[in-house]
Motif scaffolding. Structure first.
Motif, PDB file in Angstrom:
ATOM      1  N   ALA A   1     -13.592   0.447   5.826  1.00  0.00           N
ATOM      2  CA  ALA A   1     -13.541   1.894   5.617  1.00  0.00           C
ATOM      3  C   ALA A   1     -14.312   2.297   4.363  1.00  0.00           C
ATOM      4  O   ALA A   1     -15.024   3.309   4.356  1.00  0.00           O
ATOM      5  CB  ALA A   1     -12.092   2.349   5.522  1.00  0.00           C
ATOM      6  N   LYS A   2     -14.180   1.510   3.307  1.00  0.00           N
ATOM      7  CA  LYS A   2     -14.889   1.848   2.064  1.00  0.00           C
ATOM      8  C   LYS A   2     -16.396   1.737   2.246  1.00  0.00           C
ATOM      9  O   LYS A   2     -17.158   2.576   1.749  1.00  0.00           O
ATOM     10  CB  LYS A   2     -14.426   0.926   0.934  1.00  0.00           C
ATOM     11  CG  LYS A   2     -15.069   1.272  -0.406  1.00  0.00           C
ATOM     12  CD  LYS A   2     -14.454   0.517  -1.564  1.00  0.00           C
ATOM     13  CE  LYS A   2     -15.068   0.954  -2.887  1.00  0.00           C
ATOM     14  NZ  LYS A   2     -14.443   0.276  -4.057  1.00  0.00           N
ATOM     15  N   GLN A   3     -16.847   0.715   2.962  1.00  0.00           N
ATOM     16  CA  GLN A   3     -18.282   0.557   3.201  1.00  0.00           C
ATOM     17  C   GLN A   3     -18.820   1.716   4.042  1.00  0.00           C
ATOM     18  O   GLN A   3     -19.902   2.237   3.776  1.00  0.00           O
ATOM     19  CB  GLN A   3     -18.544  -0.776   3.909  1.00  0.00           C
ATOM     20  CG  GLN A   3     -18.302  -2.001   3.046  1.00  0.00           C
ATOM     21  CD  GLN A   3     -19.201  -2.042   1.822  1.00  0.00           C
ATOM     22  OE1 GLN A   3     -20.404  -1.761   1.915  1.00  0.00           O
ATOM     23  NE2 GLN A   3     -18.630  -2.366   0.679  1.00  0.00           N
TER      24      GLN A   3
ATOM     25  N   LYS B   1      -9.492  -1.943   5.128  1.00  0.00           N
ATOM     26  CA  LYS B   1      -9.749  -1.159   3.915  1.00  0.00           C
ATOM     27  C   LYS B   1     -11.178  -1.357   3.424  1.00  0.00           C
ATOM     28  O   LYS B   1     -11.847  -0.396   3.006  1.00  0.00           O
ATOM     29  CB  LYS B   1      -8.744  -1.540   2.820  1.00  0.00           C
ATOM     30  CG  LYS B   1      -7.334  -1.068   3.106  1.00  0.00           C
ATOM     31  CD  LYS B   1      -6.425  -1.172   1.907  1.00  0.00           C
ATOM     32  CE  LYS B   1      -6.056  -2.598   1.582  1.00  0.00           C
ATOM     33  NZ  LYS B   1      -5.062  -2.681   0.485  1.00  0.00           N
ATOM     34  N   TYR B   2     -11.658  -2.602   3.470  1.00  0.00           N
ATOM     35  CA  TYR B   2     -13.024  -2.865   3.019  1.00  0.00           C
ATOM     36  C   TYR B   2     -14.050  -2.217   3.950  1.00  0.00           C
ATOM     37  O   TYR B   2     -15.050  -1.650   3.501  1.00  0.00           O
ATOM     38  CB  TYR B   2     -13.279  -4.375   2.933  1.00  0.00           C
ATOM     39  CG  TYR B   2     -12.762  -4.993   1.652  1.00  0.00           C
ATOM     40  CD1 TYR B   2     -13.251  -4.583   0.418  1.00  0.00           C
ATOM     41  CD2 TYR B   2     -11.787  -5.985   1.680  1.00  0.00           C
ATOM     42  CE1 TYR B   2     -12.783  -5.144  -0.761  1.00  0.00           C
ATOM     43  CE2 TYR B   2     -11.307  -6.549   0.509  1.00  0.00           C
ATOM     44  CZ  TYR B   2     -11.815  -6.128  -0.708  1.00  0.00           C
ATOM     45  OH  TYR B   2     -11.344  -6.682  -1.872  1.00  0.00           O
TER      46      TYR B   2
ATOM     47  N   ASP C   1     -17.555   4.755   4.215  1.00  0.00           N
ATOM     48  CA  ASP C   1     -17.552   5.941   3.365  1.00  0.00           C
ATOM     49  C   ASP C   1     -18.779   5.949   2.460  1.00  0.00           C
ATOM     50  O   ASP C   1     -19.435   6.977   2.272  1.00  0.00           O
ATOM     51  CB  ASP C   1     -16.281   5.995   2.516  1.00  0.00           C
ATOM     52  CG  ASP C   1     -15.067   6.393   3.329  1.00  0.00           C
ATOM     53  OD1 ASP C   1     -15.233   6.840   4.471  1.00  0.00           O
ATOM     54  OD2 ASP C   1     -13.938   6.233   2.811  1.00  0.00           O
ATOM     55  N   GLY C   2     -19.092   4.791   1.888  1.00  0.00           N
ATOM     56  CA  GLY C   2     -20.245   4.688   1.011  1.00  0.00           C
ATOM     57  C   GLY C   2     -21.543   4.957   1.744  1.00  0.00           C
ATOM     58  O   GLY C   2     -22.446   5.618   1.223  1.00  0.00           O
TER      59      GLY C   2
ATOM     60  N   SER D   1      -2.207   8.617   3.832  1.00  0.00           N
ATOM     61  CA  SER D   1      -3.251   7.847   3.158  1.00  0.00           C
ATOM     62  C   SER D   1      -3.558   6.523   3.845  1.00  0.00           C
ATOM     63  O   SER D   1      -4.599   5.918   3.606  1.00  0.00           O
ATOM     64  CB  SER D   1      -2.838   7.576   1.704  1.00  0.00           C
ATOM     65  OG  SER D   1      -1.630   6.829   1.660  1.00  0.00           O
TER      66      SER D   1
ATOM     67  N   ARG E   1      -5.701   5.881   8.605  1.00  0.00           N
ATOM     68  CA  ARG E   1      -7.012   5.441   9.092  1.00  0.00           C
ATOM     69  C   ARG E   1      -7.107   3.926   9.249  1.00  0.00           C
ATOM     70  O   ARG E   1      -8.001   3.430   9.939  1.00  0.00           O
ATOM     71  CB  ARG E   1      -8.101   5.933   8.137  1.00  0.00           C
ATOM     72  CG  ARG E   1      -8.052   5.284   6.759  1.00  0.00           C
ATOM     73  CD  ARG E   1      -9.010   5.921   5.784  1.00  0.00           C
ATOM     74  NE  ARG E   1     -10.382   5.922   6.257  1.00  0.00           N
ATOM     75  CZ  ARG E   1     -11.427   6.058   5.455  1.00  0.00           C
ATOM     76  NH1 ARG E   1     -11.242   6.205   4.150  1.00  0.00           N
ATOM     77  NH2 ARG E   1     -12.636   6.058   5.938  1.00  0.00           N
ATOM     78  N   TYR E   2      -6.203   3.188   8.604  1.00  0.00           N
ATOM     79  CA  TYR E   2      -6.263   1.730   8.647  1.00  0.00           C
ATOM     80  C   TYR E   2      -5.365   1.116   9.724  1.00  0.00           C
ATOM     81  O   TYR E   2      -5.341  -0.109   9.879  1.00  0.00           O
ATOM     82  CB  TYR E   2      -5.838   1.143   7.295  1.00  0.00           C
ATOM     83  CG  TYR E   2      -6.569   1.738   6.119  1.00  0.00           C
ATOM     84  CD1 TYR E   2      -7.943   1.576   5.967  1.00  0.00           C
ATOM     85  CD2 TYR E   2      -5.887   2.470   5.150  1.00  0.00           C
ATOM     86  CE1 TYR E   2      -8.625   2.131   4.890  1.00  0.00           C
ATOM     87  CE2 TYR E   2      -6.550   3.032   4.067  1.00  0.00           C
ATOM     88  CZ  TYR E   2      -7.914   2.854   3.946  1.00  0.00           C
ATOM     89  OH  TYR E   2      -8.570   3.407   2.877  1.00  0.00           O
TER      90      TYR E   2
ATOM     91  N   ASP F   1       0.810  -1.217   0.000  1.00  0.00           N
ATOM     92  CA  ASP F   1       0.000   0.000   0.000  1.00  0.00           C
ATOM     93  C   ASP F   1       0.841   1.264   0.000  1.00  0.00           C
ATOM     94  O   ASP F   1       0.357   2.334  -0.357  1.00  0.00           O
ATOM     95  CB  ASP F   1      -0.917   0.014   1.229  1.00  0.00           C
ATOM     96  CG  ASP F   1      -1.954  -1.092   1.178  1.00  0.00           C
ATOM     97  OD1 ASP F   1      -2.736  -1.127   0.207  1.00  0.00           O
ATOM     98  OD2 ASP F   1      -1.977  -1.926   2.096  1.00  0.00           O
TER      99      ASP F   1
ATOM    100  N   ARG G   1     -20.922  13.744   2.298  1.00  0.00           N
ATOM    101  CA  ARG G   1     -19.769  13.328   1.535  1.00  0.00           C
ATOM    102  C   ARG G   1     -18.602  13.066   2.476  1.00  0.00           C
ATOM    103  O   ARG G   1     -18.311  13.904   3.343  1.00  0.00           O
ATOM    104  CB  ARG G   1     -19.369  14.410   0.524  1.00  0.00           C
ATOM    105  CG  ARG G   1     -18.241  13.959  -0.401  1.00  0.00           C
ATOM    106  CD  ARG G   1     -17.944  15.068  -1.407  1.00  0.00           C
ATOM    107  NE  ARG G   1     -19.084  15.320  -2.275  1.00  0.00           N
ATOM    108  CZ  ARG G   1     -19.334  14.625  -3.364  1.00  0.00           C
ATOM    109  NH1 ARG G   1     -18.545  13.621  -3.701  1.00  0.00           N
ATOM    110  NH2 ARG G   1     -20.381  14.902  -4.114  1.00  0.00           N
TER     111      ARG G   1
END
Length: 224
Positions: free
Chosen positions: A210-212, A207-208, A214-215, A127, A130-131, A103, A223
């Protein structure tokens, strides 16, 4: 897929450049003993595909994306490298789930020796901040490690000294790990001085998630 448990401390051989990509030769008697064309091997935490085998060494293709995202382009013949063969369905999961998809690159910013172990701090790219959580897992040069501490603020004075500035561009702080004698002796992390580069892979589950999240915030009208 890998587990972050290093099998062998190998050595980098020649890097034959072909434009912006290259073929890297690696010496590793244990790993090369049963490796075949097309097999995956993690070299300093980077998943690479074997293209040829010659006795106790093997060659892998390295594409531009890999050079851009990792420290492999800085290797010189003779440099030690961490090696791990891909896990099988019967492999013990001694570390954590590691993909070999780097990463980002970090810097060793501080080493504090203990009686038998050592505490090491690494810079943390903004970047990836957060993880990374306390007691979470992270792969450093392919080594599965537990995060002992993580800074939420600016990089420390050690980071400043190592990077020649205020922590370097895109640095959000640092995280620390503890290295046991086995890790110090059998991986590159026992040899990396302050200022050296290392490859980072954060926990893919983080990572997954965090993406969920965010969505979900975006769908709710906010946003991220």
């Amino acid at each position: 897929m890998f587990t972050g448990i290093i099998e062998e401390l190998g050595a980098a051989g020649p890097l034959d450049w072909h434009g912006d990509s290259g073929v890297l030769t690696v010496h590793g008697p244990l790993v090369a003993a049963d490796v075949r064309h097309g097999d995956s091997i993690a070299v300093n935490g980077v998943c690479l595909t074997v293209v040829s085998v010659d006795g106790q060494q093997f060659a892998v293709d390295v594409m531009k994306e890999t050079f851009d995202r990792s420290s492999l382009g800085t290797l010189r013949p003779g440099d030690p490298v961490n090696l791990e063969r891909a896990a099988t369905l019967t492999t013990r999961l001694g570390g954590h789930l590691v993909q070999g998809h780097v990463d980002g690159v970090a810097t060793v910013v501080e080493r504090t020796p203990g009686d038998r172990w050592e505490q090491v701090r690494f810079s943390l790219p903004a970047s990836l901040h957060r993880y990374v959580v306390e007691k979470g897992s992270i792969a450093v040069d392919g080594v599965s490690l537990t995060v002992m501490e993580v800074s939420d603020g600016d990089a420390t004075a050690a980071t400043t000294a190592a990077t020649g500035g205020s922590g370097g561009p895109g640095v959000a702080g640092w995280f620390g790990v503890g290295l046991i004698p086995t890790t110090l002796q059998l991986t590159t992390l026992g040899r990396k001085p302050v200022g050296a580069l290392v490859n980072l892979e954060v926990d893919v589950i983080a990572k997954y998630v965090a993406k969920q999240l965010d969505g979900a915030r975006f769908v709710g009208g906010v946003r991220p």
